[in-house]
Structure formats: C-alpha cells, structure tokens
Design a protein around this motif. Structure first.
Motif, PDB file in Angstrom:
ATOM      1  N   ASP A 256       0.821  -1.210   0.000  1.00 60.94           N
ATOM      2  CA  ASP A 256       0.000   0.000   0.000  1.00 60.94           C
ATOM      3  C   ASP A 256       0.854   1.258   0.000  1.00 60.94           C
ATOM      4  OD1 ASP A 256       0.864  -0.541   2.576  1.00 60.94           O
ATOM      5  OD2 ASP A 256      -1.082  -0.205   3.542  1.00 60.94           O
ATOM      6  N   VAL A 257       1.994   1.225   0.692  1.00 56.87           N
ATOM      7  CA  VAL A 257       2.908   2.370   0.697  1.00 56.87           C
ATOM      8  C   VAL A 257       3.526   2.533  -0.686  1.00 56.87           C
ATOM      9  CG1 VAL A 257       5.074   3.263   1.641  1.00 56.87           C
ATOM     10  CG2 VAL A 257       3.382   2.232   3.167  1.00 56.87           C
ATOM     11  N   ARG A 258       3.968   1.451  -1.280  1.00 52.12           N
ATOM     12  CA  ARG A 258       4.578   1.521  -2.613  1.00 52.12           C
ATOM     13  C   ARG A 258       3.588   2.032  -3.658  1.00 52.12           C
ATOM     14  NH1 ARG A 258       9.371  -1.188  -4.009  1.00 52.12           N
ATOM     15  NH2 ARG A 258      10.495  -1.867  -2.174  1.00 52.12           N
ATOM     16  N   ALA A 259       2.332   1.593  -3.563  1.00 52.26           N
ATOM     17  CA  ALA A 259       1.322   2.066  -4.517  1.00 52.26           C
ATOM     18  C   ALA A 259       1.062   3.558  -4.345  1.00 52.26           C
ATOM     19  CB  ALA A 259       0.021   1.281  -4.336  1.00 52.26           C
ATOM     20  N   ALA A 260       0.968   4.018  -3.113  1.00 50.44           N
ATOM     21  CA  ALA A 260       0.739   5.449  -2.862  1.00 50.44           C
ATOM     22  C   ALA A 260       1.914   6.281  -3.374  1.00 50.44           C
ATOM     23  CB  ALA A 260       0.513   5.696  -1.369  1.00 50.44           C
ATOM     24  N   LEU A 261       3.132   5.815  -3.151  1.00 50.19           N
ATOM     25  CA  LEU A 261       4.313   6.551  -3.617  1.00 50.19           C
ATOM     26  C   LEU A 261       4.406   6.547  -5.138  1.00 50.19           C
ATOM     27  CD1 LEU A 261       6.943   5.378  -0.978  1.00 50.19           C
ATOM     28  CD2 LEU A 261       5.823   7.615  -1.124  1.00 50.19           C
ATOM     29  N   ALA A 262       4.105   5.434  -5.769  1.00 52.03           N
ATOM     30  CA  ALA A 262       4.178   5.347  -7.230  1.00 52.03           C
ATOM     31  C   ALA A 262       3.176   6.288  -7.879  1.00 52.03           C
ATOM     32  CB  ALA A 262       3.931   3.916  -7.685  1.00 52.03           C
ATOM     33  N   GLU A 263       2.017   6.492  -7.232  1.00 53.86           N
ATOM     34  CA  GLU A 263       0.985   7.385  -7.769  1.00 53.86           C
ATOM     35  C   GLU A 263       1.153   8.829  -7.290  1.00 53.86           C
ATOM     36  OE1 GLU A 263      -2.675   5.620  -6.583  1.00 53.86           O
ATOM     37  OE2 GLU A 263      -2.309   3.785  -7.717  1.00 53.86           O
TER      38      GLU A 263
END
Length: 184
Positions: free
Chosen positions: A18-25
C-alpha cells in the motif's frame, strides 16, 4: 545525509504494497497517513524532515492540496529517505553509487533515438534544467517570414469621383449628431 545514515522510516514500511502504490501514484495524502500509521511518524516530524510547514503537511493529508512540485517531491524523498525508484525519480544522492555507471559520451556525437535506452536519471536531469523559455513555443518560428513590402499606388479617392463630398453617412440609430429625425 549519506548512504550510512538511517532514514526515519523502517525498511519494512517502505516494503508494504500500500505504501509503494501510494508513492508510485504520488498520492502523498495516503503515503503520509500510512507513514503515521505504520512508521509512527507525526505530522510535525514529517514536516520537519521534508522541510515543509506542519500546516502544509496537514493540507496534503486532508486532500485539500496535492504535491505537484518536483522540488517538493525531491524534498520528501530526501527527508524521509525514500529511494528514488519508488517515486519515479533517479537514484537519490544518498542512495550511493548506481550499480552500472553509464560511460561518458563523446561531445557532439548523439546516437540514433532508437539506440538509446530510456534512463529515468537522464530524464530527471534534463527536467531539472528546463527553463520557462524551453517550455514556451516560439510562434515566430512557425510562421513564414513576411515578404518585403512594395509601395503600392494609392487607390483613387472615392470622394473625388462623387463630387468631393466629405459628409459622413448618418448613423443607423439617428440622423446625425444631436439632430433628431424630426428636425431634418
């Protein structure tokens, strides 16, 4: 900070999907909330690490403001020690040396665009050096140059052929200046 200095966030926080997805977006509202939840950081700690005001962090978390500035994204990455690859950035200076350094290119020699692999670090480097004049289209370059003007003969005067009257035609709403249609 150098590569040996630990970041504020534990590596397991940055490994969460979830952290990686938020950072990627670049969804920093979600990312900051997750940092608070899983990393134990306060808004004030996030703000001081990223060189932002606590009020700015609050407006980002509430969703009333989004981070769109490249400079602010870099400050967040550097302040919280988020690897550049998680944000679509080039490796940050504190991440150490890249695994495969690129050989220096000969000046003036540019390979064909199809031969060059895309490198995020090169794109980021070019983007950081853009100026306003690089982004503004020069419309003068798109229009053909005007041909040299030749003096043309003056057209015959319409007043000379009609008896020399220089009277203006009446306006559509009335007969003339200050004169009503009944006074004519």
């Amino acid at each position: 900070m150098d590569a040996a200095t630990p970041g504020l966030l534990a590596p397991d926080v940055l490994d969460r999907a979830d952290v990686r997805a938020a950072l990627a977006e670049h969804d920093f509202a979600a990312a900051f909330n997750l940092f608070k939840k899983w990393g134990g950081l306060s808004q004030n700690r996030i703000a001081s690490a990223c060189r932002l005001t606590p009020g700015k962090v609050s407006t980002i978390i509430s969703g009333s403001q989004r981070v769109t500035s490249f400079d602010v994204v870099c400050r967040i990455a550097d302040g919280l020690r988020i690897p550049g690859c998680l944000l679509g950035l080039a490796p940050r200076p504190w991440e150490g040396t890249p695994t495969a350094p690129h050989p220096p290119e000969a000046p003036g020699v540019r390979p064909d665009a199809d031969e060059i692999p895309w490198r995020p670090d090169a794109t980021v480097d070019l983007a950081t050096h853009l100026t306003r004049s690089d982004l503004v289209m020069d419309r003068r370059a798109l229009s053909p140059a005007p041909s040299p003007a030749r003096p043309s003969p003056a057209p015959p005067s319409s007043t000379a052929s009609k008896g020399g009257s220089s009277r203006r035609p009446p306006s559509p709403g009335g007969a003339g200046r200050g004169v009503s249609a009944y006074a004519r």
